[in-house]
Design an enzyme around this catalytic site. Sequence first.
Site, PDB file in Angstrom:
ATOM      1  CB  ILE A  48      -0.942   0.007   1.228  1.00 50.00           C
ATOM      2  CG1 ILE A  48      -1.931  -1.150   1.145  1.00 50.00           C
ATOM      3  CG2 ILE A  48      -1.688   1.333   1.338  1.00 50.00           C
ATOM      4  CD1 ILE A  48      -2.699  -1.372   2.431  1.00 50.00           C
ATOM      5  CE1 TYR A 202      -1.536  -5.311  11.523  1.00 52.86           C
ATOM      6  CE2 TYR A 202      -3.858  -5.902  11.427  1.00 52.86           C
ATOM      7  CZ  TYR A 202      -2.770  -5.208  10.919  1.00 52.86           C
ATOM      8  OH  TYR A 202      -2.933  -4.407   9.814  1.00 52.86           O
TER       9      TYR A 202
END
Length: 234
Positions: A48, A202
């Site tokens: 990204i 996470y």
Amino acid sequence: MSTVLLVIGVVIGVAYIYHHIVVKGERCTSQARLHGKTVIVTGSNTGIGKTTAIDLAQRGARVILACRCKNRGEAALEEIKRESGSNQVVFMQLDLGNLKSVRSFTETFLKSEPRLDILINNAGICLQGQTEDGFGLMFGVNHLGHFLLTNLLLGRLKECGASRIINVSSMAHNFGKVDFDCLNTNKALGLGTSFIRVLQIYCDSKLCNVLFNHELAKRLQGTKVTCYALHPGQ
């Protein structure tokens, strides 16, 4: 047989919807030009971050690639220049898992670059381990490193008028929590190396991104700096 086909059809349908809404997301249609603007993108040597850097460079921005690995960062630099057709792209080494590196990066940036209009805190990992400073790896890289980076650069962002801070989080933050007892005892969001534990930590780190963004937005009210947290593609 009809039941099996129905189940297969439902699975394919859900996968298609998930891909187009969560993974693929919407396509940016903005035609905005960014000539004269300087942007930092962390973790911009891949994924990204690299795609973002290419688009920003194509729009005329001066793009700083803030990446941990020198070899990969320099390779991405050449690729981004080639893809975007822009020479206004610079690599600067930054290891978000090392607070000394964060301070060194900001010192170098502030001495060499007169502007900062957009800070994109994009870098992130989903791995267990420890940072150079003894923090849990995901807590240190996904949150603490960006927290320090942002605060050290706030002055320059304020000087440059209508500036933006963009924190790349995730829909996974909805499943996150912050275990302050674990943080105080282990300097980490959680312990364990199983797939489920790593995924949970996470999610916790992505919640930290959102909470940081929320508090920062409140503190920046009245300035020309705005901040945003996002799920990629949304």
